[in-house]
Design a protein around this motif. Structure first.
Motif, mmCIF file in Angstrom:
data_model
loop_
_atom_site.group_PDB
_atom_site.id
_atom_site.type_symbol
_atom_site.label_atom_id
_atom_site.label_comp_id
_atom_site.label_asym_id
_atom_site.label_seq_id
_atom_site.Cartn_x
_atom_site.Cartn_y
_atom_site.Cartn_z
ATOM 1 N N TYR A 31 31.719 19.224 -29.990
ATOM 2 C CA TYR A 31 32.011 20.622 -29.633
ATOM 3 C C TYR A 31 32.843 21.280 -30.742
ATOM 4 O O TYR A 31 34.074 21.389 -30.630
ATOM 5 C CB TYR A 31 32.779 20.667 -28.309
ATOM 6 C CG TYR A 31 32.021 20.071 -27.140
ATOM 7 C CD1 TYR A 31 30.875 20.685 -26.637
ATOM 8 C CD2 TYR A 31 32.455 18.891 -26.541
ATOM 9 C CE1 TYR A 31 30.179 20.142 -25.572
ATOM 10 C CE2 TYR A 31 31.762 18.344 -25.464
ATOM 11 C CZ TYR A 31 30.627 18.973 -24.993
ATOM 12 O OH TYR A 31 29.949 18.429 -23.934
ATOM 13 N N TRP A 35 36.108 26.695 -27.194
ATOM 14 C CA TRP A 35 35.615 26.827 -25.818
ATOM 15 C C TRP A 35 36.705 27.468 -24.972
ATOM 16 O O TRP A 35 37.895 27.156 -25.137
ATOM 17 C CB TRP A 35 35.264 25.450 -25.239
ATOM 18 C CG TRP A 35 33.789 25.170 -25.222
ATOM 19 C CD1 TRP A 35 32.950 25.285 -24.156
ATOM 20 C CD2 TRP A 35 32.966 24.724 -26.315
ATOM 21 N NE1 TRP A 35 31.665 24.951 -24.522
ATOM 22 C CE2 TRP A 35 31.643 24.607 -25.840
ATOM 23 C CE3 TRP A 35 33.208 24.444 -27.652
ATOM 24 C CZ2 TRP A 35 30.587 24.202 -26.641
ATOM 25 C CZ3 TRP A 35 32.159 24.033 -28.455
ATOM 26 C CH2 TRP A 35 30.865 23.922 -27.943
ATOM 27 N N HIS A 73 32.019 31.847 -23.026
ATOM 28 C CA HIS A 73 32.445 30.447 -22.898
ATOM 29 C C HIS A 73 32.632 29.777 -24.250
ATOM 30 O O HIS A 73 33.427 28.858 -24.371
ATOM 31 C CB HIS A 73 31.529 29.684 -21.943
ATOM 32 C CG HIS A 73 30.412 28.871 -22.507
ATOM 33 N ND1 HIS A 73 29.386 29.397 -23.263
ATOM 34 C CD2 HIS A 73 30.136 27.548 -22.399
ATOM 35 C CE1 HIS A 73 28.534 28.423 -23.574
ATOM 36 N NE2 HIS A 73 28.970 27.295 -23.063
ATOM 37 N N TYR A 83 25.942 21.432 -33.691
ATOM 38 C CA TYR A 83 25.888 21.802 -32.270
ATOM 39 C C TYR A 83 24.660 22.644 -31.978
ATOM 40 O O TYR A 83 24.259 23.498 -32.766
ATOM 41 C CB TYR A 83 27.141 22.602 -31.879
ATOM 42 C CG TYR A 83 27.134 22.997 -30.409
ATOM 43 C CD1 TYR A 83 27.529 22.084 -29.436
ATOM 44 C CD2 TYR A 83 26.702 24.263 -30.005
ATOM 45 C CE1 TYR A 83 27.498 22.427 -28.085
ATOM 46 C CE2 TYR A 83 26.669 24.611 -28.664
ATOM 47 C CZ TYR A 83 27.065 23.697 -27.703
ATOM 48 O OH TYR A 83 27.029 24.026 -26.380
ATOM 49 N N GLN A 103 33.165 31.266 -18.416
ATOM 50 C CA GLN A 103 33.649 29.945 -17.992
ATOM 51 C C GLN A 103 34.795 30.111 -16.993
ATOM 52 O O GLN A 103 35.305 31.221 -16.834
ATOM 53 C CB GLN A 103 34.097 29.142 -19.232
ATOM 54 C CG GLN A 103 33.390 27.805 -19.306
ATOM 55 C CD GLN A 103 33.706 26.966 -20.512
ATOM 56 O OE1 GLN A 103 34.560 27.293 -21.330
ATOM 57 N NE2 GLN A 103 33.012 25.853 -20.627
ATOM 58 N N TRP A 159 26.390 25.736 -17.293
ATOM 59 C CA TRP A 159 27.470 25.611 -18.280
ATOM 60 C C TRP A 159 28.651 26.512 -17.956
ATOM 61 O O TRP A 159 29.749 26.294 -18.455
ATOM 62 C CB TRP A 159 26.951 25.958 -19.695
ATOM 63 C CG TRP A 159 26.084 24.900 -20.293
ATOM 64 C CD1 TRP A 159 26.027 23.587 -19.939
ATOM 65 C CD2 TRP A 159 25.153 25.053 -21.376
ATOM 66 N NE1 TRP A 159 25.121 22.912 -20.729
ATOM 67 C CE2 TRP A 159 24.570 23.802 -21.628
ATOM 68 C CE3 TRP A 159 24.754 26.138 -22.163
ATOM 69 C CZ2 TRP A 159 23.612 23.581 -22.623
ATOM 70 C CZ3 TRP A 159 23.804 25.924 -23.154
ATOM 71 C CH2 TRP A 159 23.247 24.660 -23.384
ATOM 72 N N ASP A 164 28.698 21.048 -16.079
ATOM 73 C CA ASP A 164 27.340 21.286 -16.546
ATOM 74 C C ASP A 164 26.237 20.648 -15.700
ATOM 75 O O ASP A 164 25.250 21.275 -15.378
ATOM 76 C CB ASP A 164 27.164 20.711 -17.957
ATOM 77 C CG ASP A 164 28.120 21.316 -18.969
ATOM 78 O OD1 ASP A 164 29.052 22.028 -18.579
ATOM 79 O OD2 ASP A 164 27.912 21.067 -20.160
ATOM 80 N N ARG A 197 24.628 11.760 -20.705
ATOM 81 C CA ARG A 197 24.394 13.193 -20.882
ATOM 82 C C ARG A 197 23.329 13.725 -19.926
ATOM 83 O O ARG A 197 22.549 12.963 -19.360
ATOM 84 C CB ARG A 197 23.947 13.459 -22.330
ATOM 85 C CG ARG A 197 25.005 13.173 -23.362
ATOM 86 C CD ARG A 197 26.154 14.150 -23.312
ATOM 87 N NE ARG A 197 25.755 15.522 -23.607
ATOM 88 C CZ ARG A 197 26.560 16.572 -23.500
ATOM 89 N NH1 ARG A 197 27.795 16.423 -23.102
ATOM 90 N NH2 ARG A 197 26.127 17.777 -23.787
HETATM 91 C C1 DGY Z 1 27.457 21.554 -23.900
HETATM 92 O O1 DGY Z 1 26.820 21.996 -24.855
HETATM 93 O O2 DGY Z 1 27.328 20.393 -23.473
HETATM 94 C C2 DGY Z 1 28.508 22.369 -23.317
HETATM 95 O O3 DGY Z 1 29.121 21.764 -22.243
HETATM 96 C C3 DGY Z 1 28.129 23.773 -23.022
HETATM 97 O O4 DGY Z 1 29.297 24.453 -22.738
#
Ligand code: DGY
Length: 429
Positions: A31, A35, A73, A83, A103, A159, A164, A197
């Motif tokens: 990440y 955020w 978010h 990403y 968020q 999200w 999520d 995931r």
């Molecule tokens: C992700 O990309 O996994 C995030 O949690 C989105 O906010």
């Protein structure tokens, strides 16, 4: 098991390593941007040793606020190929690149805490400068995310809730058309174990919802009234209710008396409105699909945020306490993100079982406020024990304590410094 001073140092080192100058990334690999709710929690960590940096974290976040009060978010302060989906996919076309969804609004609660613990006048001035921005964001929720005016929060993307991959979204998300999703390459599974995931099907749905928002120019009114995914999220609703109480305290302290009256009415409305989320059969507050009207019927860690919001009546309180008892007898570490008796429970998959330190902080704060001190302390101690045993992971397996998701996570480090790593409770919002 590592001793406290060593963990305190390690937590500060994580915040330092993830600091990009004015804002902090949740984790440098998985990440790599700012955020929203992560930054609010991170500010509490900074506040234990650098109060000015704590304020700055929130100020940077709010410098990306849209003119209509919306707070995204993610703020993409710089691009990063590591990403997906990045700023081009979101296509919000703002001067500061952001995503198009919001968020959980924990910022007002954090600002209230910073204000109440201020050590000098300049901190109070910083709160005063942030106040109108916080108020504008809360107004945005009322205007765009509460179409029936009941004081609830409609979430338009999994999200947004931060949770999520919660099983609560499975049924509502299954109705989303994924036939036109543009080809894409995930990045999360190149950093993390895919078994922890969301699945490919989940991702297809996430992307279809992003495309819908982008195709309608991020028209938030339309998305929340006609969009393909519209679920009243129990966590965002409870967090906003609490945040409105904290905003009210700030309004009163800062002399915004008109706002204070408005907020009182908003809070009273939400206190009534949340009863729509109570599921008698489940004996819990559950998220509810706005399109079908169906309750998820699932007990999740978010169900216990009713205490944080200050809304459980005696019967509800009893029912929630007996869930805590049952779950707490079954698992080593509280609070799992999904009921271990639910068929979708999975100890390591995202939001289907693992424990999150930040949710535990909110749940424990609420339990303490509700006079359930033993449970508040159990949740705090379990969080501390997980970090002592495993480190600063994004989340943890509730049976073994194994770390799940990313490591060296900013908000877990912050929660250690602010709360879980303290020798005794107190010092919470
Ligand atoms: C992700 O990309 O996994 C995030 O949690 C989105 O906010």
């Amino acid at each position: 098991m590592t001793d406290r001073p060593t963990l305190d140092r390690a937590a500060r080192d994580i915040l330092k390593a993830n600091d990009r100058g004015g804002y902090t990334v949740p984790n440098g690999h998985v990440y790599p941007f700012q955020w929203n709710w992560d930054s609010a929690f991170v500010a509490l960590g900074f506040a234990t040793y650098n109060r000015s940096r704590a304020w700055e974290e929130i100020e940077t976040l709010f410098s990306a606020q849209w003119d209509d009060g919306f707070m995204a978010h993610i703020v993409f302060w710089q691009d990063d190929e590591g990403y997906f989906p990045g700023p081009k996919v979101w296509g919000t076309n703002k001067k500061i690149a952001t995503s198009g969804i919001t968020q959980p609004p924990v910022a007002a609660s954090v600002v209230r805490w910073l204000y109440d613990s201020a050590t000098c006048d300049s901190e109070k001035e910083r709160a005063a400068a942030l106040y109108p921005k916080l108020a504008a964001w809360h107004d945005w929720f009322e205007k765009y995310r509460d179409p029936d005016g009941k004081g609830l929060v409609v979430s338009v993307h999994p999200w947004e809730s931060g949770r999520d991959n919660s099983a609560e979204w499975d049924e509502p998300a299954a109705a989303v058309d994924i036939s036109n999703v543009d080809p894409y390459v995930r990045r999360d599974t190149s950093h993390l174990d895919a078994s922890m995931r969301p699945t490919k099907l989940d991702y297809d749905r996430y992307l279809a919802m992003v495309q819908y928002g982008r195709d309608c120019g991020w028209d938030h009114k339309k998305i929340a009234t006609e969009g393909p995914f519209r679920v009243v999220d129990v966590s965002m609703t409870m967090i906003l209710l609490r945040a409105n109480r904290d905003l009210l305290a700030l309004a009163e302290a800062l002399g915004h008396s008109e706002d204070a009256e408005k907020l009182k009415a908003r809070i009273a409305n939400a206190e009534k409105g949340v009863s729509w989320l109570w599921n008698e059969d489940a004996g819990a507050f559950c998220s509810r699909d706005m399109i079908t009207g169906k309750s998820s019927g699932m007990v999740t860690s978010a169900s216990f945020l009713a205490f944080y919001a200050g809304v459980a009546n005696d019967v509800q309180r009893q029912a929630l306490a007996s869930h805590l008892e049952r779950i707490g007898n079954k698992l080593t570490y509280m609070v799992p993100s999904l009921d271990p008796d639910h068929e979708e429970f999975d100890t390591i998959r995202y939001w289907r079982g693992p424990v999150w330190a930040v949710v535990n902080f909110l749940v424990s704060t609420g339990l303490a406020d509700a006079g359930l001190a033993d449970w508040a302390e159990r949740v705090r101690k379990d969080t501390g024990a997980l970090i002592e045993k495993t480190g600063f992971y994004e989340a943890f397996c509730p049976t073994t304590g194994r770390g799940t998701g990313g490591d060296d996570f900013s908000w877990t480090a912050a929660m250690w410094l602010h709360w879980a790593g303290k020798s005794k409770a107190g010092n919470v919002t």
